[in-house]
Write an enzyme that holds these catalytic residues in place. Structure first.
Site, short mmCIF file in Angstrom:
data_model
loop_
_atom_site.label_atom_id
_atom_site.label_comp_id
_atom_site.label_asym_id
_atom_site.label_seq_id
_atom_site.Cartn_x
_atom_site.Cartn_y
_atom_site.Cartn_z
N ASP A 1 62.19 -1.26 110.04
CA ASP A 1 62.21 -1.15 108.47
C ASP A 1 60.88 -1.79 107.90
O ASP A 1 60.69 -2.98 107.95
CB ASP A 1 63.41 -1.77 107.83
CG ASP A 1 63.53 -1.64 106.48
OD1 ASP A 1 62.71 -1.16 105.79
OD2 ASP A 1 64.77 -1.43 105.85
N SER B 1 48.86 10.16 98.05
CA SER B 1 49.50 11.52 97.59
C SER B 1 48.42 11.92 96.28
O SER B 1 47.97 11.34 95.85
CB SER B 1 50.83 11.44 97.28
OG SER B 1 51.34 12.37 96.28
N TYR C 1 57.24 6.76 91.84
CA TYR C 1 56.49 7.04 92.93
C TYR C 1 55.15 6.94 92.85
O TYR C 1 54.26 6.53 93.51
CB TYR C 1 56.84 8.56 93.28
CG TYR C 1 56.21 9.17 94.40
CD1 TYR C 1 56.45 8.59 95.94
CD2 TYR C 1 55.27 10.22 94.44
CE1 TYR C 1 56.21 9.12 96.88
CE2 TYR C 1 54.72 10.70 95.66
CZ TYR C 1 54.91 10.32 96.76
OH TYR C 1 54.57 10.85 97.96
N ALA D 1 53.49 5.10 90.40
CA ALA D 1 53.35 3.64 90.51
C ALA D 1 52.76 2.94 91.89
O ALA D 1 51.87 2.32 92.02
CB ALA D 1 54.30 2.88 89.86
N LYS E 1 51.89 4.93 94.47
CA LYS E 1 50.74 5.34 95.29
C LYS E 1 49.57 4.94 94.43
O LYS E 1 48.45 5.02 94.90
CB LYS E 1 50.95 7.02 95.23
CG LYS E 1 52.11 7.50 96.09
CD LYS E 1 52.02 7.29 97.77
CE LYS E 1 52.81 7.46 98.41
NZ LYS E 1 52.86 7.39 99.83
N1 LIG Z 1 55.90 15.80 101.98
C1 LIG Z 1 55.16 15.68 100.92
O1 LIG Z 1 54.80 16.53 99.98
C2 LIG Z 1 53.88 14.68 100.67
C3 LIG Z 1 53.05 14.59 99.61
C4 LIG Z 1 51.97 13.70 99.67
C5 LIG Z 1 52.51 12.46 100.25
N2 LIG Z 1 53.32 12.37 101.07
C6 LIG Z 1 53.66 11.02 101.82
O2 LIG Z 1 53.74 11.20 103.10
C7 LIG Z 1 54.20 10.13 103.99
C8 LIG Z 1 55.36 10.78 104.88
O3 LIG Z 1 56.29 11.34 104.03
P1 LIG Z 1 56.96 13.00 104.63
O4 LIG Z 1 56.55 13.85 103.54
O5 LIG Z 1 56.41 13.19 106.21
O6 LIG Z 1 58.48 12.40 104.58
P2 LIG Z 1 59.66 12.34 105.83
O7 LIG Z 1 59.52 13.56 106.44
O8 LIG Z 1 60.74 12.13 104.73
O9 LIG Z 1 59.03 11.32 106.34
C9 LIG Z 1 59.19 9.77 105.90
C10 LIG Z 1 59.11 8.91 107.14
O10 LIG Z 1 59.22 7.70 106.45
C11 LIG Z 1 60.06 6.64 107.20
N3 LIG Z 1 60.66 5.65 106.33
C12 LIG Z 1 61.17 5.96 105.23
N4 LIG Z 1 61.65 4.61 104.67
C13 LIG Z 1 60.97 3.81 105.84
C14 LIG Z 1 61.51 2.09 105.96
N5 LIG Z 1 61.96 1.36 104.85
N6 LIG Z 1 60.86 1.89 107.01
C15 LIG Z 1 60.11 2.54 107.97
N7 LIG Z 1 60.06 3.81 107.79
C16 LIG Z 1 60.69 4.47 106.76
C17 LIG Z 1 61.33 7.83 107.70
O11 LIG Z 1 61.84 7.27 108.71
P3 LIG Z 1 63.28 6.78 108.88
O12 LIG Z 1 64.03 7.21 107.87
O13 LIG Z 1 63.83 7.01 110.14
O14 LIG Z 1 63.30 5.33 108.69
C18 LIG Z 1 60.09 8.89 108.04
O15 LIG Z 1 59.73 8.93 109.16
C19 LIG Z 1 54.92 9.32 102.80
O16 LIG Z 1 54.27 8.25 102.34
C20 LIG Z 1 54.85 10.51 101.60
O17 LIG Z 1 54.87 9.64 100.43
C21 LIG Z 1 54.31 13.43 101.21
#
Ligand SMILES: NC(=O)c1ccc[n+]([C@@H]2O[C@H](COP(=O)([O-])OP(=O)(O)OC[C@H]3O[C@@H](n4cnc5c(N)ncnc54)[C@H](OP(=O)(O)O)[C@@H]3O)[C@@H](O)[C@H]2O)c1
Length: 302
Positions: free
Chosen positions: A96, A177, A190, A192, A194
């Protein structure tokens, strides 16, 4: 006075463009060569979405990979696929990122497994939200977002930095993001986090510029992942994933930018232009952001 500044900016822009190009070329030459094979790469948020695909991209090139996220079973699934794709070694460490002791354990395990080598750190774990500010009864969601998206990033970076500094040409890659570039409605907390991430890593980029550690900030738009499923709040508005980038494409672009040692990677055309327009036409830019957000969100509550 604002118009005078705009006039000066437009007039001297060809010269600025050439100077910028020279800085960019210098940075890229310093970053080369950087083959992926045998690299030691640590990815947070590796159990799903963008982080999972980054792991597969490195696996295809025979890298050594450390996977971190909270869900152990999901990490094992990703680990298995990484091995099938050709990763040299894979280490899964349930972590975590909001817990300093667990982060210390992650870095200690990495240090032991790879003799203190760490070529790239992907600070990628994150959560989002999706409601207007006034819909929240208390601010606990805002604190959780900061804990994971901001403190989670800087805590891993802080503990990994000694390893990165002793590995030549190492990289830190941060998943921000487009919400780290513009104030998007229903994403106050969110945004804030980023924006905080951007401020922190741009400062760190300056600190580390002459120390052989390349810091790349990545600003994706909508990417098809599980992010809609984990949004915090009571009735969050999902991001419409129609036309969104796949996580695999996002990961490939991120790895390419990592190899190049880029300063930043903005993934949507609109925000690439927005980076330039924001200072020149702030009111128009704010209007475009508001309109874009209306189109992009599927309001669950309506
Ligand atoms: N998808 C989009 O449209 C988008 C756009 C811009 C930026 N992003 C950014 O991309 C990044 C990855 O997100 P994603 O879109 O791939 O979403 P996702 O599929 O929900 O993946 C999020 C990952 O973060 C992990 N996570 C969440 N809380 C955690 C914690 N406390 N400790 C350790 N790991 C944690 C989750 O794993 P566990 O639940 O197993 O811990 C999961 O592996 C994020 O920073 C997000 O803000 C996403």
């Amino acid at each position: 006075m604002e118009n005078v500044y705009n006039f000066i900016s437009v007039t001297v822009s060809p010269v600025l463009f050439m100077l910028n190009l020279a800085c960019k070329v210098q940075r890229r030459l310093k970053a080369r060569p950087w083959p992926l094979e045998n690299k030691v790469v640590l990815i947070t948020g590796a159990s799903s979405g963008i982080g999972e695909e980054i792991a597969y991209e490195y696996a295809r090139h025979g890298a050594r990979i450390v996977l971190a996220a909270r869900r152990e079973q999901e990490l094992q699934r990703v680990e298995l696929k990484c091995r099938e794709l050709g990763a040299k070694e894979v280490l899964s460490v349930p972590t975590d990122v909001g817990d300093e002791a667990q982060v210390a354990n992650l870095i200690q395990k990495t240090r032991e497994a790879f003799s203190s080598q760490l070529d790239a750190l992907y600070v990628n774990a994150g959560l989002s939200m999706g409601e207007p500010f006034e819909a929240f009864q208390d601010l606990s969601v805002f604190r959780t977002l900061m804990e994971v998206n901001y403190f989670g990033c800087i805590s891993v970076t802080h503990q990994a930095l000694p390893l990165l500094k002793q590995t030549p040409q190492s990289r830190i890659v941060v998943t921000s993001s487009v919400a780290g570039l513009a104030g998007i409605p229903s994403r106050t907390g969110y945004c804030a986090t980023k924006f905080a991430v951007r401020g922190f890593y741009e400062a760190l980029q300056s600190e580390l510029y002459d120390q052989g550690v390349f810091v790349t900030l990545v600003y994706p738009g909508a990417v098809v992942t599980n992010i809609n499923a984990t949004r915090l709040g009571s009735g969050p508005a999902d991001l419409d994933m129609k036309g969104a980038m796949t996580a695999e494409t996002c990961a490939k672009l991120m790895v390419k930018a990592t190899k190049q040692g880029r300063k930043e990677l903005v993934m949507t055309h609109k925000f690439k232009l927005g980076r330039m327009w924001e200072g020149m036409v702030p009111d128009l830019w704010a209007l475009l952001v508001r309109r874009g957000a209306k189109k992009a969100f599927k309001e669950k509550s309506q």
